[in-house]
Design a protein around this motif. Structure first.
Motif, PDB file in Angstrom:
ATOM      1  N   LEU A 161     -15.579  -3.154  -2.321  1.00  0.00           N
ATOM      2  CA  LEU A 161     -15.726  -2.480  -3.597  1.00  0.00           C
ATOM      3  C   LEU A 161     -15.471  -3.422  -4.701  1.00  0.00           C
ATOM      4  N   PRO A 162     -16.450  -3.630  -5.286  1.00  0.00           N
ATOM      5  CA  PRO A 162     -16.453  -4.702  -6.354  1.00  0.00           C
ATOM      6  C   PRO A 162     -15.461  -4.438  -7.564  1.00  0.00           C
ATOM      7  N   SER A 163     -15.332  -3.135  -7.833  1.00  0.00           N
ATOM      8  CA  SER A 163     -14.376  -2.646  -8.866  1.00  0.00           C
ATOM      9  C   SER A 163     -12.776  -2.888  -8.601  1.00  0.00           C
ATOM     10  N   ARG A 164     -12.811  -2.947  -7.345  1.00  0.00           N
ATOM     11  CA  ARG A 164     -11.403  -3.668  -6.971  1.00  0.00           C
ATOM     12  C   ARG A 164     -11.276  -4.985  -6.414  1.00  0.00           C
ATOM     13  N   VAL A 165     -12.305  -5.456  -5.890  1.00  0.00           N
ATOM     14  CA  VAL A 165     -12.454  -7.025  -5.079  1.00  0.00           C
ATOM     15  C   VAL A 165     -13.598  -7.399  -5.795  1.00  0.00           C
ATOM     16  N   PRO A 166     -13.545  -8.058  -7.033  1.00  0.00           N
ATOM     17  CA  PRO A 166     -14.582  -8.670  -7.683  1.00  0.00           C
ATOM     18  C   PRO A 166     -15.077  -9.989  -6.928  1.00  0.00           C
ATOM     19  N   SER A 167     -14.321 -10.547  -6.673  1.00  0.00           N
ATOM     20  CA  SER A 167     -14.465 -12.108  -5.973  1.00  0.00           C
ATOM     21  C   SER A 167     -15.114 -12.073  -4.601  1.00  0.00           C
ATOM     22  N   PHE A 168     -15.493 -13.484  -4.432  1.00  0.00           N
ATOM     23  CA  PHE A 168     -16.012 -13.688  -3.129  1.00  0.00           C
ATOM     24  C   PHE A 168     -15.050 -13.324  -2.020  1.00  0.00           C
ATOM     25  N   VAL A 169     -15.658 -12.967  -0.649  1.00  0.00           N
ATOM     26  CA  VAL A 169     -14.779 -12.828   0.236  1.00  0.00           C
ATOM     27  C   VAL A 169     -15.312 -13.898   1.280  1.00  0.00           C
ATOM     28  N   PHE A 170     -14.559 -14.923   1.608  1.00  0.00           N
ATOM     29  CA  PHE A 170     -15.034 -15.954   2.594  1.00  0.00           C
ATOM     30  C   PHE A 170     -15.127 -15.669   3.987  1.00  0.00           C
ATOM     31  N   GLU A 171     -15.898 -16.372   4.767  1.00  0.00           N
ATOM     32  CA  GLU A 171     -15.335 -16.219   6.521  1.00  0.00           C
ATOM     33  C   GLU A 171     -14.235 -16.960   6.793  1.00  0.00           C
ATOM     34  N   PRO A 178     -19.443   6.012  13.996  1.00  0.00           N
ATOM     35  CA  PRO A 178     -19.118   5.146  12.717  1.00  0.00           C
ATOM     36  C   PRO A 178     -19.618   5.911  11.707  1.00  0.00           C
ATOM     37  N   GLU A 179     -20.544   6.700  11.411  1.00  0.00           N
ATOM     38  CA  GLU A 179     -20.983   7.366  10.304  1.00  0.00           C
ATOM     39  C   GLU A 179     -20.143   8.312   9.990  1.00  0.00           C
ATOM     40  N   ARG A 180     -19.499   8.990  11.090  1.00  0.00           N
ATOM     41  CA  ARG A 180     -18.696  10.114  10.857  1.00  0.00           C
ATOM     42  C   ARG A 180     -17.355   9.401  10.320  1.00  0.00           C
ATOM     43  N   ILE A 181     -16.932   8.673  10.716  1.00  0.00           N
ATOM     44  CA  ILE A 181     -15.560   7.741  10.063  1.00  0.00           C
ATOM     45  C   ILE A 181     -15.872   7.483   8.961  1.00  0.00           C
ATOM     46  N   TYR A 182     -16.922   6.853   8.515  1.00  0.00           N
ATOM     47  CA  TYR A 182     -17.109   6.442   7.303  1.00  0.00           C
ATOM     48  C   TYR A 182     -16.968   7.576   6.308  1.00  0.00           C
ATOM     49  N   GLN A 183     -17.663   8.679   6.661  1.00  0.00           N
ATOM     50  CA  GLN A 183     -17.668   9.886   5.758  1.00  0.00           C
ATOM     51  C   GLN A 183     -16.245  10.463   5.497  1.00  0.00           C
ATOM     52  N   LEU A 184     -15.472  10.443   6.921  1.00  0.00           N
ATOM     53  CA  LEU A 184     -13.989  10.824   6.499  1.00  0.00           C
ATOM     54  C   LEU A 184     -13.291  10.134   5.532  1.00  0.00           C
ATOM     55  N   VAL A 185     -13.599   8.479   5.646  1.00  0.00           N
ATOM     56  CA  VAL A 185     -12.582   7.718   4.615  1.00  0.00           C
ATOM     57  C   VAL A 185     -13.390   8.077   3.123  1.00  0.00           C
ATOM     58  N   LEU A 186     -14.556   8.024   3.112  1.00  0.00           N
ATOM     59  CA  LEU A 186     -14.847   8.455   1.623  1.00  0.00           C
ATOM     60  C   LEU A 186     -14.541   9.710   1.067  1.00  0.00           C
ATOM     61  N   GLU A 187     -14.483  10.639   1.834  1.00  0.00           N
ATOM     62  CA  GLU A 187     -14.015  12.195   1.275  1.00  0.00           C
ATOM     63  C   GLU A 187     -12.674  12.082   1.158  1.00  0.00           C
ATOM     64  N   ALA A 188     -12.051  11.469   2.219  1.00  0.00           N
ATOM     65  CA  ALA A 188     -10.560  11.476   2.157  1.00  0.00           C
ATOM     66  C   ALA A 188      -9.770  10.887   0.781  1.00  0.00           C
ATOM     67  N   TRP A 189     -10.306   9.712   0.342  1.00  0.00           N
ATOM     68  CA  TRP A 189      -9.981   9.235  -0.865  1.00  0.00           C
ATOM     69  C   TRP A 189     -11.273   9.043  -1.936  1.00  0.00           C
ATOM     70  N   PHE A 190     -11.700   9.993  -1.962  1.00  0.00           N
ATOM     71  CA  PHE A 190     -13.019  10.046  -2.939  1.00  0.00           C
ATOM     72  C   PHE A 190     -12.595   9.503  -4.438  1.00  0.00           C
ATOM     73  N   ASP A 191     -11.149   9.871  -4.810  1.00  0.00           N
ATOM     74  CA  ASP A 191     -10.697   9.554  -6.102  1.00  0.00           C
ATOM     75  C   ASP A 191      -9.884   8.127  -6.037  1.00  0.00           C
ATOM     76  N   ASP A 192      -9.856   7.535  -5.048  1.00  0.00           N
ATOM     77  CA  ASP A 192      -9.199   6.190  -4.991  1.00  0.00           C
ATOM     78  C   ASP A 192      -9.829   5.380  -3.763  1.00  0.00           C
ATOM     79  N   LEU A 193     -10.720   4.685  -3.721  1.00  0.00           N
ATOM     80  CA  LEU A 193     -11.655   4.165  -2.404  1.00  0.00           C
ATOM     81  C   LEU A 193     -10.903   3.107  -2.159  1.00  0.00           C
ATOM     82  N   PRO A 194     -10.581   2.808  -0.801  1.00  0.00           N
ATOM     83  CA  PRO A 194     -10.192   1.829  -0.112  1.00  0.00           C
ATOM     84  C   PRO A 194     -10.958   0.508  -0.524  1.00  0.00           C
ATOM     85  N   PRO A 195     -10.641  -0.720  -0.868  1.00  0.00           N
ATOM     86  CA  PRO A 195     -11.100  -1.851  -1.351  1.00  0.00           C
ATOM     87  C   PRO A 195     -11.875  -2.617  -0.329  1.00  0.00           C
ATOM     88  N   ILE A 196     -11.580  -2.517   0.703  1.00  0.00           N
ATOM     89  CA  ILE A 196     -12.197  -3.156   2.004  1.00  0.00           C
ATOM     90  C   ILE A 196     -12.544  -2.076   2.991  1.00  0.00           C
TER      91      ILE A 196
END
Length: 589
Positions: free
Chosen positions: A213-223, A136-154
């Motif tokens: 990511l609050p900068s992209r998704v400022p509102s609540f996320v509901f279950e 899991p940590e490895r996958i998160y690291q790949l995602v954060l580095e792959a789109w470091f300049d434009d992070l996924p919102p969720i």
């Protein structure tokens, strides 16, 4: 991404995608906001298993890439040797190229065996499982580095509940949440019931880590809202009868179980587990229904001579007049001592004799349970052991074995939801058994004369009419306890206690009854046991749809620069870091 004035498409990438249950569900989710229809589209599924990738593409119609997510160090830890020259470590740059664009939602279901509570603590410390826990940590690291300049919102990770207990330390969750926080994400972790979110016929408790990511998704996320649960009968009732591979496909085969296993299943009362056999009040039946200890001599096996008004305890019958099982020649029935006995035939597999249940079974909770048709069901596992996904291990020699697991052997009532389908492959994983009520009551007890085994037979007439004379025989030869086959024993509650087929397991997980080519749902190029593992590892389709609907409700207004208020009775999934007024000010400004 707003494609037209009336359509918005959001993109996902799925790590450890398996056979595609989660993708199928997300793509079935939808939401309409101010006349704009929103939906998800899968950019890519990623898995190290080529068979899983092939089935992913068959089931979802989306692209899957077979690639290892391990680093070289993790590969060596898991396999115990260096990778071959053909092996390639996935890099952030390669990941970005494969996806083609930045996803809006990243989902992942990393292998959970290292965090499973079924795995002994000592074994969980082996390098192989440590490597799995690091994924899991490895996958998160790949995602954060792959789109470091434009992070996924969720970012969304699904896993077993044990990840909170076994993986929290310095290996997985603590590092992951710290890293996500450093990149600006707010997160919430919790357990949820897949059955309640998806309105399924099984209960399945899972772990979910949702990061926004609050900068992209400022509102609540509901279950997602909780839906009424279905019974196991609601799901299985409309399906073809088990064993009908013409209508249900190859995965609808009934497992070949040992005779003693079918006996035990038939004698467990609906709604109870194997422990009910130890408490069975056989004395009220004069000892005819008795649980015999493994190390004690068996009682006498008798042959009834009257048929009507007399029973040898539990008589087995091979009566072909059961509408849905015409093709089987080995039908048995458990009969009470105070009821008329039915015909006992001379068929090798249909012979009649008292049925004895071995009580020396492993000391597990909720094992060998027979559940009523109209009650919720327990865990469905994806076992690949000798049971082939059904009850088989009732060996008394396991009594002192360490490691007691729940949900292994159990029979589910037709009207109840099934329990969790898991991807375990060991013998403890077992599989679901169901008390199938779709049988027809038949008459005929005493219609035919029954001959004793050691007496001369009656006249053989030239008529083919079964009423032409005494043609049934009380045959003392019963199947060997270890003899395997599909034996139909009608239990005392009038149902057939049988294992769930692999096809039925897939339906309980929400997969479609037919694939896109119109054929019955089937996983190809794998054994039945492996198919159960794939199905058990999948996120239920309807649950993924519910999650997708909840995400669309928040993402669509936010992507249009507006706020999503949700509903008053919905639980907030991930709260914003700032107040509503501050967020509204930022949006308007």
């Amino acid at each position: 991404m707003l494609l037209t004035k009336y359509e918005m498409k959001l993109y996902t990438v799925n790590f450890c995608c398996g056979v595609g249950g989660q993708d199928l569900g997300l793509e079935q989710s939808s939401h309409v906001y101010k006349g704009i229809a929103g939906k998800f589209e899968t950019l890519l599924g990623i898995d190290v298993d080529p068979i899983a990738c092939k089935n992913f593409e068959r089931i979802t119609g989306n692209k899957a890439v077979c690639i290892d997510l391990f680093t070289r160090r993790q590969y060596i830890m898991f396999h115990g040797h260096e990778p071959g020259p053909e092996w390639e470590e996935l890099t952030p740059k390669k990941l970005r190229e494969l996806c083609g664009r930045r996803p809006d939602v990243v989902i992942m279901s990393p292998p959970c065996k290292g965090n499973s509570r079924l795995l002994p603590k000592k074994k969980a410390q082996e390098p192989k499982y440590i490597a799995l826990n690091e994924l899991p940590e490895r996958i998160y690291q790949l995602v954060l580095e792959a789109w470091f300049d434009d992070l996924p919102p969720i970012l969304l990770m699904e896993n077993v509940p044990g990840i909170r207990d076994k993986g929290r330390g310095d290996v997985t969750l603590k590092k992951i949440k710290s890293k996500l926080s450093a990149h600006g994400y707010v997160s919430r972790e919790d357990l949820y019931d897949c059955g309640e979110w998806g309105g399924l016929g099984q209960r399945r408790i899972r772990y979910l880590l949702l990061s926004r990511l609050p900068s992209r998704v400022p509102s609540f996320v509901f279950e997602p809202p909780k839906l009424p649960m279905k019974s196991i009968g609601d799901i299985l009732g409309p399906l073809p009868m088990p064993g009908d591979i013409e209508k249900g496909g190859k995965m609808h085969r009934i497992p070949n179980l040992a005779w003693k296993t079918w006996e035990r299943l038939a004698l467990i009362p609906a709604g109870k587990d194997w422990r009910a056999l130890e408490k069975f009040d056989y004395k009220q039946w004069g000892g005819a229904w008795r649980i015999i200890p493994w190390n004690e001599p068996s009682n006498t096996v008798t042959a009834a001579t009257k048929g009507v008004g007399q029973s040898t305890g539990a008589s087995a019958v091979a009566d072909p007049r059961l509408e849905f099982i015409q093709k089987f020649k080995n039908k048995y029935r458990v009969i009470s001592i105070n009821e008329p006995s039915t015909t006992i035939t001379s068929s090798r597999l249909g012979s009649g004799a008292p049925i004895c249940a071995d009580t020396k079974v492993p000391d597990y909770a909720n094992l060998c349970k027979v559940v009523d048709w109209n009650e919720p069901g327990p865990t469905i596992t994806g076992g690949n052991g000798p049971t082939n996904g059904a009850l088989s291990v009732a060996d008394p020699r396991l009594n002192k074995r360490e490691g007691r697991y729940s949900g292994t052997y159990r029979v589910i009532p037709w009207e109840e939801p099934a329990s969790t389908v898991i991807g375990q492959t060991d013998v403890q994983a077992g599989a679901l058994n169901v008390a199938d009520s779709r049988i027809k009551k038949w008459s005929g007890a005493g219609n035919y004369g029954i001959m004793e085994w050691n007496k001369p037979a009656k006249t053989v007439t030239g008529s083919s009419d079964i009423h032409a004379g005494t043609s049934a025989v009380a045959d003392p030869r019963i199947p060997n306890p270890e003899e395997r086959g599909v034996f139909i024993i009608i239990a005392a509650d009038g149902t057939w206690h049988r294992p769930i087929t692999t096809y039925e397991m897939a339906m309980l997980q929400g997969f479609p009854s037919h694939t896109r080519d119109g054929k019955p749902f089937e996983l190809v190029d794998c054994s039945d046991g492996k198919a159960r593992e794939y199905i058990g590892n999948a996120v239920p389709v309807q649950t993924a749809t519910a999650i997708g609907n909840a995400l669309l409700e928040t993402l669509m207004p936010n992507f249009l620069g507006e706020w999503h208020w949700g509903f008053s009775d919905n639980v907030i999934w991930v709260k914003p870091e700032v107040s509503n007024n501050e967020i509204l000010y930022k949006i308007k400004g």
